[in-house]
Design a protein around this motif. Structure first.
Motif, PDB file in Angstrom:
ATOM      1  N   ASN A 121       0.949  -1.308  -0.254  1.00 13.73           N
ATOM      2  CA  ASN A 121      -0.048   0.141  -0.031  1.00 13.73           C
ATOM      3  C   ASN A 121       0.964   1.305   0.025  1.00 13.73           C
ATOM      4  O   ASN A 121       0.678   2.008   0.919  1.00 13.73           O
ATOM      5  CB  ASN A 121      -0.951   0.056   1.345  1.00 13.73           C
ATOM      6  N   VAL A 122       1.897   1.194  -1.196  1.00 18.08           N
ATOM      7  CA  VAL A 122       2.738   2.268  -0.908  1.00 18.08           C
ATOM      8  C   VAL A 122       2.860   2.757  -2.414  1.00 18.08           C
ATOM      9  O   VAL A 122       2.401   2.397  -3.454  1.00 18.08           O
ATOM     10  CB  VAL A 122       4.202   1.862  -0.531  1.00 18.08           C
ATOM     11  N   ILE A 123       3.385   4.031  -2.656  1.00 18.51           N
ATOM     12  CA  ILE A 123       3.502   4.611  -3.796  1.00 18.51           C
ATOM     13  C   ILE A 123       5.025   4.243  -4.290  1.00 18.51           C
ATOM     14  O   ILE A 123       5.809   4.405  -3.310  1.00 18.51           O
ATOM     15  CB  ILE A 123       3.405   6.391  -3.869  1.00 18.51           C
ATOM     16  N   LEU A 124       5.115   3.554  -5.386  1.00 17.85           N
ATOM     17  CA  LEU A 124       6.730   3.177  -5.888  1.00 17.85           C
ATOM     18  C   LEU A 124       6.955   4.165  -7.005  1.00 17.85           C
ATOM     19  O   LEU A 124       6.305   4.284  -8.080  1.00 17.85           O
ATOM     20  CB  LEU A 124       6.298   1.760  -6.318  1.00 17.85           C
ATOM     21  N   VAL A 125       8.171   4.573  -6.800  1.00 18.23           N
ATOM     22  CA  VAL A 125       8.786   5.339  -8.115  1.00 18.23           C
ATOM     23  C   VAL A 125      10.194   4.913  -8.350  1.00 18.23           C
ATOM     24  O   VAL A 125      10.848   4.287  -7.585  1.00 18.23           O
ATOM     25  CB  VAL A 125       8.923   6.830  -7.582  1.00 18.23           C
ATOM     26  N   SER A 126      10.722   4.681  -9.675  1.00 18.26           N
ATOM     27  CA  SER A 126      11.675   3.982 -10.038  1.00 18.26           C
ATOM     28  C   SER A 126      12.283   5.085 -11.197  1.00 18.26           C
ATOM     29  O   SER A 126      11.473   5.675 -11.789  1.00 18.26           O
ATOM     30  CB  SER A 126      11.436   2.906 -10.815  1.00 18.26           C
ATOM     31  N   VAL A 127      13.426   5.360 -10.866  1.00 18.03           N
ATOM     32  CA  VAL A 127      14.431   6.338 -11.465  1.00 18.03           C
ATOM     33  C   VAL A 127      15.300   6.087 -12.833  1.00 18.03           C
ATOM     34  O   VAL A 127      16.093   4.999 -12.486  1.00 18.03           O
ATOM     35  CB  VAL A 127      14.914   7.192 -10.520  1.00 18.03           C
ATOM     36  N   ASN A 128      15.011   6.584 -13.836  1.00 21.38           N
ATOM     37  CA  ASN A 128      16.171   6.242 -14.896  1.00 21.38           C
ATOM     38  C   ASN A 128      17.105   7.275 -14.941  1.00 21.38           C
ATOM     39  O   ASN A 128      16.524   8.680 -14.732  1.00 21.38           O
ATOM     40  CB  ASN A 128      15.378   6.053 -16.467  1.00 21.38           C
TER      41      ASN A 128
END
Length: 520
Positions: free
Chosen positions: A139-146
């Motif tokens: 129940n989290v916001i997931l951000v992945s970075v390029n």
């Protein structure tokens, strides 16, 4: 009061739409999660922006469809699996967001992922980093970075002139964290509760950013999975590598500025030669890595940790039991995995550390059964690159901030049979719940899926609990995970059944001691 995650905009029926500072972005709903791929957090890194810090992204009119990944950062071919359908290019400063759909009583914590790849390979588009299951489970916001890699992101060319800025990959990651701070509330995230996490060189970026003054306040917890925390070079080393890079490009120093405009393919080809050449000649050392620049990184992160200058944030850190095995299987030069290469590495380290006499080197080697056999060499390489740097960081950070240490020991029957064991990066699909994300994945050819899925569930819940509350406690009655302290080195061993052990690698820890040893 319950708050809605996404603003209701007129064309939301086509997919969830969120308003950001640069313009509206439309994603797709996949199950119970909204997904936005390829959101620019900065302008293209090509053209006049090559070798410059990230520039602000240009605003757009209307709604931008964020259905597809952006460009993969320019890189040479490596053993990191990347979808062949992806495009390589310099417009590579983008990120992905996974956000649970629906109302929430409070903003959700944000987890920002920095991918690994020896500072020169990989992308946030890799299927193994798909954030849907972790976002759903936790129940989290997931951000992945390029971000920029290799010659464009971590090769220090500043000795060639003022046009070149060092540590551009780290600058990119800070720009992405600033984007999260300014925009994530629209996705239902809490900008005051951000967990920065990464693996391998991505974890090395995490430990570096934990000592960077500019990143203070941009994240509030940190997770470092197998960090090469001592792989940070000084400017003198950067100048030597920059000179060799010019030689490969067949450019004299007075024409170094031509790198700013030459075709990116020529840069990538030369970088590929350099990135293979350096670890082959100097086992244990990389060509491209963060560098002490006196600005973004005022000093070596390992020294900053030891002097109490790391950010006061909770830290979860650990390694895998058999880190080096994967490099042996893929015959990668990135890490020394033969007895000759390991012995050469030890001699190189001794040459840089006055206290590392031949007798001291022999003492360290004596803790590894027999460095002349493969197992001893692999264990020593694992410890020099990942395990001891993690302990040195944890020892220092635990003096002032909550710290937890783990060792990932689990391996499926097939990985044991292949002598990979709990190799480097094998924990990643457990964290993301992305088993089967590789073509012809052999992980479960001999069974073991049920146990692996149980372990994955525990790990996702622990990582998410850490993001929510700053404590990695699974709420399903899993083994209690006590704080780490240098005095007892309590470590959670993650396997079919988790268990807490005091100083599980006591003999090897003792022989290395508390003095930081690495390449500088």
């Amino acid at each position: 009061m319950s708050t809605r995650v996404f603003d209701t905009l007129p064309d939301e029926a086509a997919g969830p739409v969120v308003r950001t500072e640069n313009g509206d972005v439309r994603g797709r709903q996949e199950g119970s999660v909204g997904v936005w791929r390829g959101i620019p957090y900065a302008a293209t890194a090509g053209g006049p922006n090559r070798f410059r810090p990230p520039q602000p992204a240009k605003p757009w009119e209307g709604v931008r469809d964020c259905y597809e990944f952006g460009d993969v950062a320019p890189q040479s071919a490596g053993f990191v699996p990347v979808d062949s359908g992806l495009q390589v290019g310099e417009d590579c400063l983008w990120l992905n967001v996974w956000a649970p759909v629906g109302s929430s009583d409070e903003p959700r914590p944000v987890m920002v992922w920095i991918h690994g790849g020896a500072f020169c390979l990989g992308t946030a588009a890799q299927a193994v980093y798909d954030g849907r299951r972790l976002a759903e489970t936790g129940n989290v916001i997931l951000v992945s970075v390029n971000y920029r890699l290799g010659a464009l992101g971590f090769l220090d060319l500043s000795s060639l002139g003022g046009e070149f800025t060092p540590n551009l990959g780290l600058h990119d990651q800070i720009a992405a964290l600033e984007w999260v701070r300014d925009n994530i509330a629209g996705f239902g995230g809490d900008p005051d509760n951000v967990t920065l996490f990464g693996e391998s060189s991505g974890a090395g970026c995490v430990t570096a950013l934990m000592t960077a003054p500019r990143s203070a306040g941009l994240f509030h917890r940190a997770i470092a999975q197998s960090p090469p925390a001592t792989t940070v070079f000084g400017p003198e080393r950067g100048a030597v590598v920059a000179k060799r890079f010019l030689e490969i490009l067949e450019l004299p120093e007075d024409r170094a500025a031509e790198i700013l405009t030459m075709p990116i393919e020529r840069i990538s080809t030369a970088a590929g030669i350099l990135l293979d050449e350096v670890p082959a000649r100097e086992p244990g050392r990389l060509a491209a890595a963060p560098v002490v620049d006196g600005d973004l990184l005022p000093g070596y992160p390992s020294e900053s940790f030891q002097h109490g200058r790391s950010h006061r944030v909770p830290l979860l850190i650990g390694t895998n039991k058999d880190e080096a095995s994967l490099f042996r299987v893929f015959r990668s030069p990135i890490m020394p995995v033969t007895t000759d290469a390991v012995n050469t590495m030890l001699r190189e380290v001794a040459g840089q550390h006055p206290g590392m006499s031949p007798e001291r080197i022999a003492e360290i080697a004596s803790a590894y059964e027999n460095v002349s056999n493969l197992r001893g060499a692999l264990n020593l390489s694992t410890d020099a690159a990942f395990r001891m740097p993690s302990h040195w960081v944890a020892n220092a950070h635990s003096e002032h901030s909550p710290t937890w240490m783990y060792r990932f020991d689990h391996a499926t029957p097939m990985l044991k049979a292949a002598r990979v064991g709990a190799g480097h990066a094998t924990e990643i699909p457990y964290i993301f719940g992305t088993f089967g994300s590789f073509d012809h994945d052999p992980t479960f050819w001999l069974g073991g899926r049920k146990i692996a899925q149980e372990i994955s569930g525990r790990m996702m819940r622990r990582w998410a609990a850490f993001a929510w509350y700053g404590v990695p406690a699974a709420i399903d009655g899993s083994k209690h995970w006590p704080h780490y302290h240098a005095a007892d080195r309590k470590t959670l061993l993650i396997d079919a059944a988790d268990r807490v052990v005091e100083d599980p690698d006591h003999d090897r820890n003792s022989v290395w001691g508390d003095q930081v040893v690495g390449f500088f």
